[in-house]
Scaffold this active site. Structure first.
Site, PDB file in Angstrom:
ATOM      1  N   ASP A  71       0.830  -1.201   0.000  1.00 32.34           N
ATOM      2  CA  ASP A  71       0.000   0.000   0.000  1.00 32.34           C
ATOM      3  C   ASP A  71       0.864   1.250   0.000  1.00 32.34           C
ATOM      4  O   ASP A  71       2.062   1.212   0.303  1.00 32.34           O
ATOM      5  CB  ASP A  71      -0.962   0.014   1.189  1.00 32.34           C
ATOM      6  CG  ASP A  71      -0.255   0.055   2.537  1.00 32.34           C
ATOM      7  OD1 ASP A  71       0.780  -0.631   2.683  1.00 32.34           O
ATOM      8  OD2 ASP A  71      -0.733   0.754   3.445  1.00 32.34           O
ATOM      9  N   GLU A 129      -0.295  -1.066   5.641  1.00 31.92           N
ATOM     10  CA  GLU A 129       0.787  -0.723   6.556  1.00 31.92           C
ATOM     11  C   GLU A 129       0.741   0.743   6.948  1.00 31.92           C
ATOM     12  O   GLU A 129       1.181   1.121   8.039  1.00 31.92           O
ATOM     13  CB  GLU A 129       2.141  -1.036   5.898  1.00 31.92           C
ATOM     14  CG  GLU A 129       3.340  -0.909   6.822  1.00 31.92           C
ATOM     15  CD  GLU A 129       3.960   0.479   6.853  1.00 31.92           C
ATOM     16  OE1 GLU A 129       4.797   0.737   7.733  1.00 31.92           O
ATOM     17  OE2 GLU A 129       3.609   1.331   5.998  1.00 31.92           O
TER      18      GLU A 129
END
Length: 357
Positions: A71, A129
Site C-alpha cells: 500500500d 501498513e
C-alpha cells in the site's frame, strides 16, 4: 495484465507503482501479485485477505522471511511514474517508488528467479501498513497464521538507502491535559485559561534534549515532541480544556512501561493519558545469520529511527532488519523518487546472499 516477473526490477517497480494501491484499496495489486507468483511452481502461495505469501519448501536448515507492504499513502498527482535525472543521477519518480514498491519489486523478481536458494524463503507482501495497526495485513496474518512466521531471520524491504537498518525505535503517544474555568473573555479574570495553562508543557518539550542510546553497537536517537494541540470553545470564551498530543520515540532497549514512566516524569504535575504505544525492536545483528547477511550484501549497519514492522518479528523472537532501496526522507513526499542504482544494488545484494554466490 499479468506482471512479468522476468522483467527488470526497474520495470516491475514501474508496473506496480502505476497500479494505484492506496491503503484500503490494494485489491487489484494483490490480485496481480497472486497471479504472477502462482505461475511459478517452486512457490507455495497462500492468500490472506490482500496479503500474499509465497514460500519455498526445500527442507533447508534455515528459513528467512522477506516482507514488504504493497500500500501507499494517497496519490497527489505523482502517478504514473517517470524516469528523471538530477545532477547526472537517474531516478524513478512517483508515489510508492520509495515507500516501498521498489523493494517489493526486487522481492518479486527474486521470488520468481531463485528456485534453489541456500535457505528456505517465505515472501510476504501485505496491505494496510500506512494506516492504523488494527488493519495491518502483517499483523492480521500473524494472528491467524502464526506458523508462517517461524523463521531464523527476517528482512523488511523498507527504504534504507540500500544500507541495513537494524531494529527500530519504539513509539508512544499521549494526551496531556490542562483544565480551567470558562468565562466571558471580556471578564477573563473570573475564569481560568486552560490554554495558557499548557504553556509549561510546551516549554518542557521545547527544552527537552533528544538522547542517543547505544543498543548492541548502534546508537538510537530518541525524541519527545508535541505533535498537535487543541483547545478553545468560541472566540469570546475563556477555554476550560486544552489537550497537547505528545509523541515519544524511544530506543529499543526501553520497554513500553519504561517509556511511559519517562514521559510521566518529564510531564510531572500534569494529567497524562497514554493513547497508543508500540515496542521497538532490538537490532538483531548479533545472530550468525545476520552477520552472514551483512557480509554478503556489503552494507553498513545503521539504526532505524522510525517504527517499522520489524518490531512484529522481534516480538516473535525473530531477529529482523530493514533493507531496501530509497531515501526514507522522501517517503510520502510529493517528489518521492528512488535512485535506479539503489534498486540494482539491493537486488544484487539479496541475490548474492540468498544464492550463496
Amino acid at each position: 495484465m499479468l506482471l512479468d516477473l522476468s522483467a527488470s526490477s526497474l520495470d516491475i517497480t514501474r508496473a506496480i507503482c502505476d497500479i494505484p494501491s492506496v491503503s484500503g484499496a490494494e485489491g487489484r495489486l494483490a490480485d496481480e501479485i497472486e497471479e504472477a507468483v502462482r505461475a511459478h511452481p517452486h512457490l507455495e502461495v497462500i492468500r490472506h485477505g490482500n496479503t500474499i505469501v509465497a514460500r519455498t519448501n526445500l527442507g533447508r536448515a534455515q528459513r528467512v522471511v522477506i516482507a514488504g507492504h504493497i500500500d501507499t499513502v494517497p496519490i497527489n498527482g505523482n502517478v504514473p511514474t517517470r524516469r528523471i535525472a538530477i545532477e547526472g543521477e537517474e531516478f524513478l519518480w512517483g508515489r510508492g517508488t520509495v515507500d516501498m514498491k521498489a523493494g517489493v519489486a526486487v522481492q518479486l523478481r527474486l521470488a520468481a528467479e531463485l528456485t534453489a536458494p541456500i535457505v528456505d524463503i517465505t515472501w510476504m507482501w501485505y496491505d494496510n501498513e500506512e494506516v492504523e495497526a488494527s488493519k495491518n495485513g502483517l499483523g492480521l496474518l500473524a494472528a491467524d497464521r502464526p506458523e508462517l512466521f517461524q523463521a531464523d531471520f527476517a528482512i523488511l524491504g523498507e527504504p534504507s538507502n540500500g544500507q541495513v537498518e537494524g531494529g527500530c525505535n519504539g513509539t508512544l503517544r499521549a494526551i496531556v491535559r490542562t483544565r480551567g474555568v470558562r468565562a466571558h473573555s471580556a471578564r477573563s479574570w473570573v475564569g481560568e485559561n486552560a490554554i495558557h495553562g499548557a504553556a509549561p508543557i510546551l516549554a518542557r518539550l521545547a527544552e527537552y534534549r533528544a538522547r542517543e542510546i547505544p543498543v548492541e553497537g548502534l546508537g538510537y536517537r530518541e525524541g519527545l515532541n508535541a505533535v498537535r494541540i487543541t483547545g478553545g470553545v468560541a472566540g469570546n470564551v475563556i477555554p476550560d480544556l486544552c489537550e497537547v498530543e505528545v509523541n515519544y520515540r524511544f530506543a529499543p532497549s526501553r520497554s513500553i512501561a519504561g517509556a511511559e514512566a519517562h514521559v510521566r516524569s518529564v510531564l510531572a504535575g500534569f494529567e497524562v493519558e497514554i493513547t497508543d504505544a508500540a515496542d521497538g525492536a532490538r537490532p538483531g545483528l548479533d545472530a550468525p545469520i545476520a552477520q552472514q547477511f551483512l557480509a554478503a550484501v556489503g552494507a553498513e549497519a545503521r539504526p532505524k529511527y522510525g517504527w517499522t514492522d520489524v518490531a512484529r518479528f522481534s516480538a516473535l523472537g525473530v531477529p529482523a532488519v530493514n533493507y531496501g532501496p530509497g531515501d526514507p526522507h522522501l517517503a510520502h513526499h510529493d517528489e518521492e523518487r528512488v535512485p535506479l542504482a539503489q534498486i540494482e544494488d539491493v537486488e544484487r545484494g539479496l541475490r548474492a546472499w540468498l544464492s550463496g554466490a
